[in-house]
Design an enzyme around this catalytic site. Sequence first.
Site, short mmCIF file in Angstrom:
data_model
loop_
_atom_site.label_atom_id
_atom_site.label_comp_id
_atom_site.label_asym_id
_atom_site.label_seq_id
_atom_site.Cartn_x
_atom_site.Cartn_y
_atom_site.Cartn_z
N CYS A 252 0.74 -1.09 0.07
CA CYS A 252 -0.07 0.07 -0.13
C CYS A 252 0.92 1.18 -0.24
CB CYS A 252 -0.90 0.15 1.11
SG CYS A 252 -2.33 1.11 1.01
N GLU B 85 -2.30 -9.46 4.17
CA GLU B 85 -2.25 -9.98 5.52
C GLU B 85 -3.71 -10.01 6.13
OE1 GLU B 85 -1.76 -5.24 6.09
OE2 GLU B 85 -1.23 -6.88 4.39
#
Length: 530
Positions: A91, A182
């Site tokens: 990100c 994740e």
Amino acid sequence: METPTMKPDTVLILDYGSQYTHLITRRIRSLNVFSLVISGTSSLKSITSYNPRVVILSGGPHSVHALDAPSFPEGFIEWAETNGVHILGICYGLQLIVQKLGGVVVEGESKEYGKMEIEVKGKSEIFGSGSGGDKQMVWMSHGDEAVKLPEGFEIVAQSAQGAVAALENRKRKIYGLQYHPEVTHSPKGMETLQHFLFDVCGVSADWKMEDLMEEEIKVINKTVASDEHVICALSGGVDSTVAATLVHKAIGDRLHCIFVDNGLLRYKEQERVMDTFERDLHLPVTCVDASERFLSELKGVVDPETKRKIIGKEFINIFDQFAQELEKKHGKKPAFLVQGTLYPDVIESCPPPGTDRTHSHTIKSHHNVGGLPKDMKLKLIEPLKLLFKDEVRELGKILNVPVGFLKRHPFPGPGLAVRVLGDVTQGNALEVDEIFIQSIRDAGLYDSIWQAFAVFLPVRSVGVQGDKRTHSHVVALRAVTSQDGMTADWFNFEHKFLDDVSRKICNSVQGVNRVVQDITSKPPSTIEWE
């Protein structure tokens, strides 16, 4: 106390403030690979001291265009390339890589938040050979996007809207994912992380709890001289008990444990835990009943953070007194205090000692971390500070701590003071928790719940009891499931159970006429209420 020597296959995470950073750590450790989080703005010297095999740049709430946007240190990329260290940006981490290496990141015309579909483009190392054309759902959370990649990089996945979802430069061993692999909302995320670590980076799955235990014992023996004595503050919980057992294994009877009854413990806690300490673990424990001392200091105090500070200060005063008594007995005053601080304690009590963390906010001051006075005379030994709760339980099993004890629910160091949202010395507030916990045990639900407790609220409601109008307190029931306490879901009780507990509390505890259940997950709330 110094940090244990890092293994060659350590995965180091540079944290830029993402709420999911700890999840990356947990996911990687679940693969038997050691992972650690440090500040994203750590110095190059600090980063290299961990000797990592892989460095992951986390997500975060920042824009790379902000004047104070956090970044990795000068020379980081060059160091990684020279030493064959793989880099993965997630990100914000991806955008940071693109901007710092000469690409272009702009504010996206259409933001991407939540579940999005991406498609793997052509040959990709991070997704594996033969993955071209594959589609998968992932969890996006970004406003900026990369529109021009640095030289030598290629797009290996795009979102349905055409935004860059993944990139890589195989020659330089630098990779990036615009989404969060994740989280469970990215179903194939763990598969991608596993492939990246083992097949791309060549990391070995050789991190074992037994290795960590032996390493911690070496560190303790190196820290504590052969003629020095150590105090351990036992709370009666899993963390401090495992910490004490580990230190006792390292230095034997030079460890002196103290259990302080602060008047804010669970029902019959003193008797129960002292029996386990002496009969099962053979720990040298002195029990100090300081309930009147603590309750006197807390009288009239309602602010939870103030309660924590008061309790932390009183604990340290008692430990100092205990140390003076030991000095008279052994001729040398103990210089160390053992605490069962865990990794979540360190993360949530930002900025934790020695990490220079600057990009997340303090959630609460743990008595193990932020609640200790600055002028404390004892130096800390925290042998569990790199572990999550489930890992501590695993270590406890290796150390032969009774399984039944290891299954105990977490309990806050300040005790029931932070579960009474008001003056803890008023009324019958401390009775409520035992009724709830015993009801859970009787229903056979205790081991299915990670943590449960009742909260005595400083809120009054109108009720009818004994044909009389009452204006009494409200009690909230909190029960959650979790793996490590960093995230949690509320436990869904059957209605009959809640009905029975409500009746017991209202009929048994004077001054209570209403019971409610907390059905909020973490996030957005914390597990405790204070």
